[in-house]
Design a protein around this motif. Structure first.
Motif: not given
Lengths: 208, 208
Positions: B5-27
């Motif tokens: 049900k997620i649009t392409e734009r939504g998918r990108r936002t979701r992925q962006r959130i995941i990657e930013a969280t990953g960066e934060q966890i590494l730091a």
């Protein structure tokens, strides 16, 4: 602070704060540990905490690293300073595995703090890196003693063998954790000790 | 949530959130990562964040673990599914070392999350333990293929060899971090691969 000025009672309080912080870090990581948690666990006031640790959380975490490292090294005594015979290596290995089992947590205080400190606290990272190098040097010294005793030949490079053994301990623990079992740690350690065994020669055989 | 049900734009936002969280966890580690940090880094609102991750931080961290694990496995393609020849092992090894070097951080996403998750999040620990076992099974499968091809003899137990190799990767990284250099990881890996080499026999030699 100047430790000579602390009374015995103060020393005990200080130690209690360090141990409570260590528990908190094991449970929630450095990032998840707050001074409020530590105060709640030790029933100390803010001013008490800063009396003992004027540098705040960073200083406290460094003290935890130092104390945990001390315990880890003590668990390897007296064999870590010998390692000049196969028996000594065997006893060192079993003391170390027993230490990790008895902690009830498959984590190396030095290794897991190293991972957490790497990006967040360069001072702490330096303290931990120094512990790790000191540990490696003790193992390398053992390999050299084995050479001198004529128990292994020159194909076993002391620093490389020591690095491989330390890596086996750290990585073995990472794999023992999800299994809640010693076998991954023991398999890794046995494999790391293999080059030493492979380079062994019958006692009394002439040096090449 | 139902991903279809997620649009392409939504998918990108979701992925962006995941990657930013990953960066934060590494730091800062899992414990030091807050949803407020993630929102600030991704310029998302609280309601957006909970729209994509109704389970909050715990769900988000699990998604990070899944995504990091996927990248780690991709970095080992296609060799991790082969490992039926010495060339394939050599290429797998060099791809993996290159992956860790190119990340610019001497930490394994799976291994370092495992250490952090062990005590705090049993669900996450299960996800990571599954990744670790899947990884071990791929390596064990490679050892079996080497046996079938007659390149190693039966003295190399596939699961033990795979465990030792994985431990070498995890522990090698712990030691590479303070040195900011690949040599501890490479020394550990070489040592872990040695039992396989020791069990090797000339191609075409008859099975024992």
């Amino acid at each position: 602070m100047d430790e000579s000025k602390i009374t015995e009672r103060g020393r005990r309080t200080r130690q209690r704060i360090i141990e409570a912080t260590g528990e908190q870090i094991l449970a929630s990581g450095i990032g998840g540990t707050t001074l409020d948690d530590v105060r709640a666990a030790t029933l100390t006031s803010k001013s008490q905490l800063f009396h003992y640790f004027p540098g705040g959380k960073a200083e406290l975490v460094r003290e935890v690293a130092g104390w945990e490292g001390k315990q880890l090294f003590e668990a390897q005594e007296p064999f870590i300073h010998d390692l000049g015979s196969w028996e000594s290596w065997e006893q060192w290995r079993s003391g170390l595995v027993h230490y990790y089992i008895s902690r009830g947590r498959w984590a190396c205080p030095i290794g897991s703090l190293a991972t957490q400190a790497a990006m967040t606290d360069p001072d702490l990272e330096r303290v931990i890196a120094d512990s790790m190098r000191a540990w490696r040097e003790l193992l390398a010294e053992g390999v050299r003693r084995m050479r001198t005793a004529g128990l292994v030949d020159d194909s076993a490079d002391p620093v490389t063998v020591a690095t491989v053994i330390l890596a086996a301990i750290q990585g073995g623990l990472v794999l023992s954790q999800p299994e809640r079992a010693a076998w991954p740690l023991e398999a890794a350690l046995d494999s790391a000790l293999a080059p030493l065994h492979a380079a062994s020669r019958p006692q009394g055989a002439p040096a090449a």
